[in-house]
Design an enzyme around this catalytic site. Structure first.
Site, PDB file in Angstrom:
ATOM      1  N   LYS A   1       0.831  -1.205   0.000  1.00 23.25           N
ATOM      2  CA  LYS A   1       0.000   0.000   0.000  1.00 23.25           C
ATOM      3  C   LYS A   1       0.869   1.261   0.000  1.00 23.25           C
ATOM      4  CE  LYS A   1      -2.048   1.825   3.471  1.00 23.25           C
ATOM      5  NZ  LYS A   1      -2.779   2.069   4.691  1.00 23.25           N
TER       6      LYS A   1
ATOM      7  N   ASP B   1      -6.696   0.990   0.709  1.00 21.36           N
ATOM      8  CA  ASP B   1      -6.703   1.023   2.168  1.00 21.36           C
ATOM      9  C   ASP B   1      -8.107   0.663   2.649  1.00 21.36           C
ATOM     10  OD1 ASP B   1      -8.294   3.186   1.688  1.00 21.36           O
ATOM     11  OD2 ASP B   1      -7.268   4.516   3.091  1.00 21.36           O
TER      12      ASP B   1
END
Ligand code: SF4
Length: 214
Positions: free
Chosen positions: A120, A138
């Site tokens: 991420k 996310d």
């Protein structure tokens, strides 16, 4: 969800916010990398509060190493997991200096090789610092993609793959920021605010939340 609806969702989000970006404050790719590392399980607001003091004191790998782990930890102690994060920041600075001449690398493999940098974080840095059309998933994006039907998936990796497959190329660069902001401020975790949601007619979530009673 069909392709026409998906396109309409992105067009709507784009029309309201043509140039979305991160709410993390940064001036260089290195500052962004550090800010994103610090933002794991923490709010952007709390990270900005800490980096407004940290970055004027040290905003390069060399300067952060000179500052040392203890003092870095002191600057970021209001952020969750700050001891682990301070350790990772220092270890990352050491690698950047030893292997990349102090410069943030621009490939996923190299970024993911840095301590405290997962997929991420690498995606956010590649997208926001280097203009690559990656989509970092996310908790907000995972929720929005599943609720709306835009790109359903059982875990974040499946949603990332679905978003890459279903997002028209002209929206790829900004999709991450549009969806994160939509999840943070409108399609909230506990109670999506459907009554003032701009993509409500296109969203497949049911039942929609009615407006609060006055
Ligand atoms: S209509 Fe409701 S569930 Fe759908 S995106 Fe908007 S806020 Fe989220």
């Amino acid at each position: 969800m069909n392709a026409t609806k998906r396109r309409a969702i992105y067009e709507t989000l784009q029309s309201l916010n043509p140039h979305p970006t991160t709410e993390l404050e940064y001036a260089t790719p290195f500052e962004l990398l550090i800010a994103v590392m610090l933002s794991a399980q923490a709010t952007d607001v709390s990270v900005n509060k800490a980096t407004r003091k940290l970055f004027p004191a040290a905003n390069t790998p060399k300067a952060l190493l000179a500052l040392g782990e203890e003092r870095v930890a002191d600057y970021i102690k209001t952020i969750g997991l700050y001891r682990t994060k301070a350790k990772n920041v220092i270890a990352t600075c050491e690698i950047l200096l030893a292997q990349y001449e102090g410069v943030v690398p621009q490939t996923r493999e190299a970024l993911e090789g840095l301590p405290g940098v997962g997929r991420k974080t690498a995606n956010v840095v590649l997208n926001t610092a280097f203009g690559q059309p990656t989509i970092a998933v996310d908790t907000h994006i995972f929720r929005v993609a599943n609720r709306t039907g835009l790109a359903p998936g059982k875990d974040v990796r499946a949603v990332e793959t679905a978003l890459e497959k279903f997002t028209p190329s002209e929206f790829r660069q900004d999709a991450h920021h549009w969806l994160i902001l939509h999840g943070r401020y409108v399609c909230k975790a506990r109670r999506p605010e459907c009554w003032h949601c701009v993509i409500e007619p296109l969203c497949e979530f049911k039942p929609k939340t009615p407006p609060p009673e006055l």
